[in-house]
Design a protein around this motif. Structure first.
Motif, PDB file in Angstrom:
ATOM      1  N   VAL A  47       4.261  17.764 -11.329  1.00 53.45           N
ATOM      2  CA  VAL A  47       4.859  16.156 -11.396  1.00 53.45           C
ATOM      3  C   VAL A  47       3.838  16.069  -9.341  1.00 53.45           C
ATOM      4  N   VAL A  48       3.531  14.770  -9.664  1.00 52.72           N
ATOM      5  CA  VAL A  48       2.633  14.687  -8.359  1.00 52.72           C
ATOM      6  C   VAL A  48       2.631  12.645  -8.305  1.00 52.72           C
ATOM      7  N   ASP A  49       2.817  11.762  -6.983  1.00 51.68           N
ATOM      8  CA  ASP A  49       3.107  11.246  -6.737  1.00 51.68           C
ATOM      9  C   ASP A  49       1.342  10.323  -6.656  1.00 51.68           C
ATOM     10  N   VAL A  50       1.088   9.821  -5.627  1.00 56.04           N
ATOM     11  CA  VAL A  50      -0.254   9.619  -4.798  1.00 56.04           C
ATOM     12  C   VAL A  50      -0.577   8.036  -3.719  1.00 56.04           C
ATOM     13  N   LEU A  51      -0.601   8.058  -2.952  1.00 58.16           N
ATOM     14  CA  LEU A  51      -0.557   7.797  -1.802  1.00 58.16           C
ATOM     15  C   LEU A  51      -1.925   7.545  -1.557  1.00 58.16           C
ATOM     16  N   ALA A  52      -2.451   6.443  -1.031  1.00 56.21           N
ATOM     17  CA  ALA A  52      -3.490   5.974  -0.739  1.00 56.21           C
ATOM     18  C   ALA A  52      -3.044   4.943   1.055  1.00 56.21           C
ATOM     19  N   ALA A  53      -4.099   4.782   1.295  1.00 54.26           N
ATOM     20  CA  ALA A  53      -4.314   4.571   3.210  1.00 54.26           C
ATOM     21  C   ALA A  53      -5.761   4.574   3.100  1.00 54.26           C
ATOM     22  N   GLY A  54      -5.951   3.031   4.062  1.00 53.78           N
ATOM     23  CA  GLY A  54      -6.921   2.831   4.472  1.00 53.78           C
ATOM     24  C   GLY A  54      -7.424   3.645   5.808  1.00 53.78           C
ATOM     25  N   SER A  55      -8.485   3.194   6.314  1.00 55.24           N
ATOM     26  CA  SER A  55      -8.980   3.594   7.635  1.00 55.24           C
ATOM     27  C   SER A  55      -8.219   3.477   9.157  1.00 55.24           C
ATOM     28  N   ASN A  56      -7.359   1.690   8.528  1.00 49.45           N
ATOM     29  CA  ASN A  56      -6.396   1.754  10.057  1.00 49.45           C
ATOM     30  C   ASN A  56      -4.969   1.986   9.225  1.00 49.45           C
ATOM     31  N   ALA A  57      -4.227   2.756   8.960  1.00 48.25           N
ATOM     32  CA  ALA A  57      -3.082   3.074   8.917  1.00 48.25           C
ATOM     33  C   ALA A  57      -2.784   2.680   9.778  1.00 48.25           C
ATOM     34  N   GLY A  58      -1.760   2.467   9.832  1.00 47.18           N
ATOM     35  CA  GLY A  58      -0.387   2.454  10.845  1.00 47.18           C
ATOM     36  C   GLY A  58       0.629   1.378  10.422  1.00 47.18           C
ATOM     37  N   GLN A  59       1.506   1.493  11.608  1.00 46.46           N
ATOM     38  CA  GLN A  59       2.730   1.132  11.984  1.00 46.46           C
ATOM     39  C   GLN A  59       2.735  -0.457  10.957  1.00 46.46           C
ATOM     40  N   ASP A  60       1.574  -0.917  10.906  1.00 43.91           N
ATOM     41  CA  ASP A  60       1.411  -2.397  10.836  1.00 43.91           C
ATOM     42  C   ASP A  60       1.245  -2.583   8.893  1.00 43.91           C
ATOM     43  N   ASN A  61       0.234  -1.529   8.941  1.00 40.27           N
ATOM     44  CA  ASN A  61      -0.807  -1.195   7.464  1.00 40.27           C
ATOM     45  C   ASN A  61      -0.348   0.319   6.994  1.00 40.27           C
ATOM     46  N   PRO A  62       1.111   0.511   6.238  1.00 35.46           N
ATOM     47  CA  PRO A  62       1.665   1.952   5.997  1.00 35.46           C
ATOM     48  C   PRO A  62       0.829   2.542   4.899  1.00 35.46           C
TER      49      PRO A  62
END
Length: 126
Positions: A57-72
């Motif tokens: 059983v898992v959770d799914v996380l996604a991040a864009g190419s500009n992930a960072g502190q302002d866009n976690p």
């Protein structure tokens, strides 16, 4: 109709196979409920494919190419059930086309599929 079907996990010689042991609607329903869908997910870290197993059983996380502190990274879905992990290719190759198949309720499966089209995705284990 087991002949020609894709097994959802390893099987032992002589094991009785039923409709919930092969990839299909009944497998999704048995893992995540009556409106479940199975969604293929390429992972950002392919090493996870060697660790994850059917039934996890898992959770799914996604991040864009500009992930960072302002866009976690954002949580896309919770309580997804791993139903199939694609095999490593035999011989040379990096295995970059491997995926994990997750069973989720229909709405969550669509969210995960959409995120995987545009963002880098990873899993957290329960």
């Amino acid at each position: 109709p087991i002949v020609g079907a894709t097994l959802a996990g390893p099987a032992r010689r002589g094991e009785v196979l039923t409709d919930v042991r092969v990839l299909g609607p009944r497998l999704a329903a048995s893992a995540a409920g009556p409106d479940a869908r199975v969604v293929p997910l390429p992972l950002a870290d392919s090493a996870l494919l060697d660790l994850v197993r059917p039934g996890d059983v898992v959770d799914v996380l996604a991040a864009g190419s500009n992930a960072g502190q302002d866009n976690p990274p954002r949580l896309v879905a919770t309580n997804a059930v791993v139903v199939v992990v694609s095999q490593k290719p035999k011989g040379a190759g990096n295995g970059g086309d491997r995926v994990v198949l997750l069973a989720l309720p229909a709405h969550a499966a669509n969210e995960v599929a959409a995120a995987a089209l545009l963002q880098t995705v990873t899993l957290t284990f329960h």
